[in-house]
Design a protein around this motif. Structure first.
Motif, PDB file in Angstrom:
ATOM      1  N   GLY A  24       0.793  -1.228   0.000  1.00  7.45           N
ATOM      2  CA  GLY A  24       0.000   0.000   0.000  1.00  7.45           C
ATOM      3  C   GLY A  24       0.826   1.279   0.000  1.00  7.45           C
ATOM      4  N   TRP A  25       2.157   1.175   0.184  1.00  8.28           N
ATOM      5  CA  TRP A  25       3.018   2.367   0.188  1.00  8.28           C
ATOM      6  C   TRP A  25       3.756   2.456  -1.140  1.00  8.28           C
ATOM      7  CZ3 TRP A  25       5.113   4.807   5.122  1.00  8.28           C
ATOM      8  CH2 TRP A  25       4.254   4.569   6.203  1.00  8.28           C
ATOM      9  N   TYR A  26       4.199   3.650  -1.471  1.00  8.02           N
ATOM     10  CA  TYR A  26       4.947   3.859  -2.711  1.00  8.02           C
ATOM     11  C   TYR A  26       6.258   3.076  -2.722  1.00  8.02           C
ATOM     12  CZ  TYR A  26       2.002   7.490  -4.713  1.00  8.02           C
ATOM     13  OH  TYR A  26       0.963   8.170  -5.296  1.00  8.02           O
ATOM     14  N   GLY A  27       6.728   2.818  -3.931  1.00  7.75           N
ATOM     15  CA  GLY A  27       7.958   2.053  -4.137  1.00  7.75           C
ATOM     16  C   GLY A  27       9.179   2.650  -3.458  1.00  7.75           C
ATOM     17  N   CYS A  28       9.211   3.978  -3.322  1.00 12.26           N
ATOM     18  CA  CYS A  28      10.410   4.596  -2.716  1.00 12.26           C
ATOM     19  C   CYS A  28      10.617   4.140  -1.276  1.00 12.26           C
ATOM     20  CB  CYS A  28      10.338   6.123  -2.792  1.00 12.26           C
ATOM     21  SG  CYS A  28       8.753   6.823  -2.322  1.00 12.26           S
TER      22      CYS A  28
END
Ligand SMILES: Nc1nc2c(c(=O)[nH]1)N[C@H]1C(S)=C(S)[C@@H](COP(=O)(O)O)O[C@H]1N2
Ligand SMILES: [Mo]
Length: 381
Positions: free
Chosen positions: A226-230
């Motif tokens: 659910g979190w961005y790839g960064c």
């Protein structure tokens, strides 16, 4: 002989038909609703022309953009060699058989070998990862889904005494033989422990049933569903408990605006969770002949958000009213959702296709800003 452009490939009619039948390299549209005869795919305009599905460049400047236009409704995952890459493996990566992950609390630390992590890995769900810098001029191809296996970060943290600390910094190997032209080296992210537990973040050792590839973070990378790839640190070497006054890392600052922070906060605790809002975009506009008529079929995906998107609205011009998307397919695992919509444009010319999540309570900052709207040129109605 009419030519059909599909992704970066152009086929004549005969090749196209055999591509449909044989599914060469995963190119198979059979699963989309048929209705008439497919005569072509209308390209999106103004999105550049980078090579897709192929690794470009090296190390920190290395990329691979996934060609999402070829997805079929049953494609809950992307093959590993077509999964997008942001940062290719360093030439200086230490040998994998000596790889260890240090887990440090305030009183003691432990070190776990990558081999141990591989041996204790459990299969997880399918998860989508999107680069917060996913961009139009690479056809939004920094978005992919895979099935993963790994070890929950919580399980590792249970083995050290947190001593009341409530944040954790997860760091990856990030030293390269060549300086980057565009990126700041140093990949680490500070998470509130509560978010690590709530998101069920895990250290992945396998992707689509195989050990991770070097470019995707072998031998061990973080996945924060659910979190961005960064935030999904590759080549993980350290997990350390830290206090609430820990500074934001260079990675957090570099990605602050792309993860929707207000400004560039100095302290890690001032960062909002870098979660991906619900989003949707068209991935392909098919041109079909139905009897004497030309009809278009818009196919797309929806991803992000805290629950699967069940209803979407679509419009074809900024001034137009939204209408409900015709078919939104049930989501497979935690992958993306497919949708299709048939379309009879009234005139030739340019159209900008924009999606909206029907439920107005769902946060959709990028959709609201038109981030994923895509433009086509219609030459026949
Ligand atoms: N060590 C390290 N981890 C990293 C990065 C990096 O540059 N170095 N890039 C991050 C970014 S910005 C993204 S979008 C994801 C991409 O993962 P992928 O290349 O496997 O798709 O890795 C993250 N993990
Ligand atoms: Mo990213």
């Amino acid at each position: 002989m009419p030519r059909v452009t599909f992704g970066s490939k152009t086929f004549n009619r005969r090749e196209w038909v055999s591509a449909l039948i044989l599914g060469r390299g995963g190119v198979l549209l059979g699963a989309w609703p048929r209705g008439g005869q497919l005569t072509g795919v209308v390209p999106f305009v103004g999105e550049g022309n980078p090579p897709m599905d192929t690794p470009l460049g090296q190390e920190l400047d290395g990329r691979l953009f996934t060609d999402l236009s070829r997805l079929r409704t049953e494609d809950a995952i992307v093959a590993t060699d077509q999964f997008y890459i942001r940062t290719r493996a360093s030439r200086l990566l230490p040998p994998l058989n000596s790889w260890r992950v240090q887990v440090s609390g305030p009183k003691h630390s432990i070190s776990i070998s990558a081999r141990d992590l591989i041996a204790h890995s459990e299969p997880s769900d399918v998860h989508v990862i999107e680069c917060s810098g996913n961009r139009r001029n690479a056809h939004f191809g920094m978005l992919s889904a895979a099935s993963w296996a790994g070890v929950p970060v919580s399980t590792l943290l249970d083995r050290v005494d947190a001593g009341g600390l409530r944040y954790v910094v997860i760091s990856g190997f990030d030293t390269y033989s060549t300086p980057s032209e565009t990126s700041i080296p140093g990949a680490s992210w500070v998470f509130p422990l509560d978010d690590i537990h709530a998101s069920a973040a895990f250290l992945a050792t396998k992707m689509n049933g195989q050990l991770l590839t070097a470019d995707h973070g072998a031998p061990v990378r973080l996945v924060v569903p659910g979190w961005y790839g960064c935030c999904c640190i590759k080549w993980v070497i350290g997990i350390s408990l830290v206090s609430g006054v820990a500074e934001a890392t260079s990675q957090m600052r570099e990605y602050a605006s792309r993860t929707h922070q207000r400004g560039t906060p100095a302290l890690a605790r001032e960062y909002e969770p870098a979660t991906v809002d619900a989003a949707a975009m068209p991935i392909r506009v098919e041109k079909r002949r139905v009897g004497e008529r030309i009809k278009y079929l818009v196919a797309g995906i929806a991803w992000g958000g805290s629950r699967p998107t069940e209803a979407l609205d679509i419009r074809f011009d900024p001034g137009q009213q939204y209408v409900p998307v015709e078919s939104v397919y049930p989501r497979q695992q935690a992958s993306w959702t497919f949708w299709t919509h048939s379309w009879l444009p009234q005139r030739t010319g340019r159209y900008t296709i924009q999606l909206r999540v029907a439920d107005p309570h769902v946060r959709t900052r990028r959709l609201d800003a038109g981030y994923y709207s895509r433009t086509v040129e219609i030459s026949e109605t």
